[in-house]
Design a protein around this motif. Structure first.
Motif, PDB file in Angstrom:
ATOM      1  N   ARG A   1      61.279  -2.186  62.111  1.00 24.88           N
ATOM      2  CA  ARG A   1      61.093  -0.311  61.782  1.00 24.88           C
ATOM      3  C   ARG A   1      61.865   0.239  62.367  1.00 24.88           C
ATOM      4  O   ARG A   1      62.154   1.530  61.428  1.00 24.88           O
ATOM      5  CB  ARG A   1      60.988  -0.187  63.970  1.00 24.88           C
TER       6      ARG A   1
ATOM      7  N   GLU B   1      60.316   0.109  48.261  1.00 23.71           N
ATOM      8  CA  GLU B   1      60.727   0.507  49.623  1.00 23.71           C
ATOM      9  C   GLU B   1      62.059   1.006  50.145  1.00 23.71           C
ATOM     10  O   GLU B   1      62.357   1.329  50.583  1.00 23.71           O
ATOM     11  CB  GLU B   1      59.731  -0.636  50.822  1.00 23.71           C
TER      12      GLU B   1
ATOM     13  N   LYS C   1      63.773   0.122  58.977  1.00 28.31           N
ATOM     14  CA  LYS C   1      64.255  -0.396  57.805  1.00 28.31           C
ATOM     15  C   LYS C   1      62.797   0.531  57.210  1.00 28.31           C
ATOM     16  O   LYS C   1      62.463   0.793  56.025  1.00 28.31           O
ATOM     17  CB  LYS C   1      63.945  -2.151  57.456  1.00 28.31           C
ATOM     18  N   GLU C   2      62.101   0.297  58.095  1.00 28.39           N
ATOM     19  CA  GLU C   2      60.627   0.269  57.790  1.00 28.39           C
ATOM     20  C   GLU C   2      60.621   2.442  57.987  1.00 28.39           C
ATOM     21  O   GLU C   2      60.129   2.822  56.862  1.00 28.39           O
ATOM     22  CB  GLU C   2      59.499   0.444  58.770  1.00 28.39           C
ATOM     23  N   ILE C   3      60.966   2.388  58.974  1.00 29.65           N
ATOM     24  CA  ILE C   3      60.971   4.073  59.041  1.00 29.65           C
ATOM     25  C   ILE C   3      62.181   4.872  58.295  1.00 29.65           C
ATOM     26  O   ILE C   3      62.065   6.195  57.183  1.00 29.65           O
ATOM     27  CB  ILE C   3      61.735   4.801  60.702  1.00 29.65           C
TER      28      ILE C   3
ATOM     29  N   HIS D   1      60.423   4.673  54.298  1.00 31.15           N
ATOM     30  CA  HIS D   1      59.363   5.090  54.542  1.00 31.15           C
ATOM     31  C   HIS D   1      58.433   5.399  53.423  1.00 31.15           C
ATOM     32  O   HIS D   1      58.947   6.070  52.448  1.00 31.15           O
ATOM     33  CB  HIS D   1      58.956   5.970  55.656  1.00 31.15           C
ATOM     34  N   ARG D   2      57.506   4.999  53.443  1.00 31.43           N
ATOM     35  CA  ARG D   2      56.524   5.165  52.107  1.00 31.43           C
ATOM     36  C   ARG D   2      56.308   6.694  51.964  1.00 31.43           C
ATOM     37  O   ARG D   2      56.036   6.930  50.955  1.00 31.43           O
ATOM     38  CB  ARG D   2      55.115   4.293  52.384  1.00 31.43           C
ATOM     39  N   ASN D   3      56.574   7.216  52.970  1.00 28.34           N
ATOM     40  CA  ASN D   3      55.826   8.463  52.580  1.00 28.34           C
ATOM     41  C   ASN D   3      56.834   9.268  52.256  1.00 28.34           C
ATOM     42  O   ASN D   3      57.043  10.655  52.333  1.00 28.34           O
ATOM     43  CB  ASN D   3      55.058   9.365  54.157  1.00 28.34           C
ATOM     44  N   HIS D   4      58.091   8.634  52.447  1.00 28.24           N
ATOM     45  CA  HIS D   4      59.414   9.678  52.537  1.00 28.24           C
ATOM     46  C   HIS D   4      60.123  10.649  53.014  1.00 28.24           C
ATOM     47  O   HIS D   4      60.315  11.710  52.304  1.00 28.24           O
ATOM     48  CB  HIS D   4      59.482   9.718  50.490  1.00 28.24           C
ATOM     49  N   TYR D   5      59.998  10.360  54.439  1.00 25.52           N
ATOM     50  CA  TYR D   5      60.461  11.300  55.177  1.00 25.52           C
ATOM     51  C   TYR D   5      62.185  11.930  54.888  1.00 25.52           C
ATOM     52  O   TYR D   5      62.059  12.474  54.955  1.00 25.52           O
ATOM     53  CB  TYR D   5      60.518  11.155  56.429  1.00 25.52           C
ATOM     54  N   GLU D   6      62.623  10.737  54.578  1.00 20.50           N
ATOM     55  CA  GLU D   6      64.317  11.586  54.072  1.00 20.50           C
ATOM     56  C   GLU D   6      64.450  12.945  53.406  1.00 20.50           C
ATOM     57  O   GLU D   6      65.731  12.687  53.396  1.00 20.50           O
ATOM     58  CB  GLU D   6      64.883   9.811  53.526  1.00 20.50           C
TER      59      GLU D   6
END
Length: 407
Positions: A97, A7, A99-101, A104-109
């Motif tokens: 929160r 992650e 670190k989660e964003i 993110h597992r959906n890789h919004y970055e």
């Protein structure tokens, strides 16, 4: 642990990291190897297609920027993995929160990078043809176009990461500072963790500065130069503001913060060659650091120059009820301020002097007079030396109870 590490990686590095030989190396070195291969491939193609020397220099500069950006960005994951949970549920929830964003597992970055890449490629092929010709010459090979697209994607992706991390860092700092105002008793985020967050913000400042290396590549197109300058200003400004906000978040829990702020005296414990030495001092606290000053002839200063370890005790006594007594012991190291610190730390030294004058007006007025012996006068750096306490361990006593507080 395996899932945590997964992650804490960006999607681009995850994908490439599964391909041999990159998968055989540690995360950091696999990224460097990828960029090294990119550099070698670019130089090889340059010689095959007889590109101008300046084109090879442009390509090498672009790879260098990608390498430097990667080295800064790659510090995020390991730093946050080592992060200790704050002794505050709300602050811990916020940082989890964050670190989660961030990872993110959906890789919004990847979204900012894709947007930058698409817009840049449209502009390059439809409006910046002169720039493309400057880089690759007239009628470039499709192989060269494919390579330059790959290199541009690499840069755009990392530019997007710079925006992503800077915006989230600023949001994190604002929220953390707001939540910290609602702390009670011993709730706090340890000093080392706040310092780590500030260091990540400083890394982002350098990320922005490195962006200026791209200007020579784009100098023929003033619009793109302006975009790079705006990008640099945005990254630097947002990161500086974030770092400044983090530096104002108290690292001491309210109970100890109030004790340190309100008390007037402390005891300095030092040791040299097994011989202990203890003296009382007056001190000031700026909300982040504890400062005291001492004569250049003082024994404790001579000891601290040889052994910078210190025990700094602050206590509040109630003679009628010993269970109302409070004390805090900082053990750690000291920073001794000298002439060489003036260029970079002058404002910090000046602030400490103002705090002394405000907290001890009669003391500073009396000891500033030239009628006293020189070693007693409060002449900064000439007769008196400013010392900052840098704690590595904190022990707090409240009544008869001893509490160890993580630094």
């Amino acid at each position: 642990m395996h899932n945590d590490k997964k992650e804490m990686k960006w999607i681009y590095e995850e994908i490439v990291g599964r391909i041999p030989p990159f998968s055989l190396l540690s995360y950091k070195y696999s990224i460097l190897l990828q960029l090294f291969f990119l550099l070698i491939l670019g130089i090889t193609l340059g010689f095959i297609f007889n590109l101008k020397t300046i084109s090879l220099l442009y390509g090498s500069t672009a790879v260098l920027v990608a390498v430097l950006w990667s080295l800064l960005i790659l510090q995020l994951g390991p730093t946050l993995r080592r992060f200790r949970a704050p002794l505050s549920k709300d602050e811990n929830r916020l940082l989890e929160r964050y670190k989660e964003i961030l990872f993110h597992r959906n890789h919004y970055e990847i979204i900012p990078g894709i947007a930058i890449f698409i817009l840049f490629m449209i502009y390059l092929f439809y409006y910046g043809s002169d720039l493309l010709e400057e880089w690759l010459g007239e009628n470039p090979s499709s192989i060269l176009l494919l390579f330059i697209s790959l290199l541009i994607w690499d840069l755009c992706y990392r530019m997007g990461l710079g925006i992503w991390t800077s915006i989230l860092a600023l949001w994190r700092s604002v929220e953390l500072n707001s939540i910290a105002e609602e702390r009670t008793e011993l709730e706090h985020t340890p000093y080392t963790e706040l310092r780590s967050l500030r260091r990540l913000d400083i890394n982002n400042v350098f990320f922005g500065i490195i962006s200026l290396l791209l200007i020579p590549l784009l100098q023929q197109d003033q619009f793109l130069v302006a975009i790079i300058i705006l990008f640099t200003v945005f990254i630097i400004l947002s990161s500086v503001v974030s770092a400044d906000i983090i530096s104002k978040v108290p690292w001491l829990p309210p109970d100890i913060y109030n004790l340190v702020k309100e008390a007037s005296f402390a005891y300095v414990g030092t040791s040299f060659r097994g011989i202990p030495h203890t003296t009382p001092v007056v001190y000031v606290f700026d909300g982040q650091s504890v400062f005291f000053n001492t004569s250049k002839e003082a024994k404790k200063l001579k000891i601290l120059r040889n052994n910078n370890k210190i025990a700094f005790l602050i206590d509040k006594r109630d003679m009628s009820n010993i269970y109302e007594n409070k004390a805090v012991l900082f053990t750690g190291e000291v920073k001794i301020y000298g002439l060489l610190d003036i260029p970079l730390l002058f404002s910090r030294m000046l602030q400490a002097r103002r705090l002394f004058m405000r907290k001890y007006p009669e003391y500073t007025r009396k000891y500033s007079t030239s009628q006293l012996p020189r070693v007693w006068q409060l002449t900064p750096l000439i007769a008196r030396i400013l010392i900052e306490v840098k704690p590595t361990k904190i022990i707090y006593w409240r009544g008869a109870k001893q509490i160890s507080v993580p630094v």
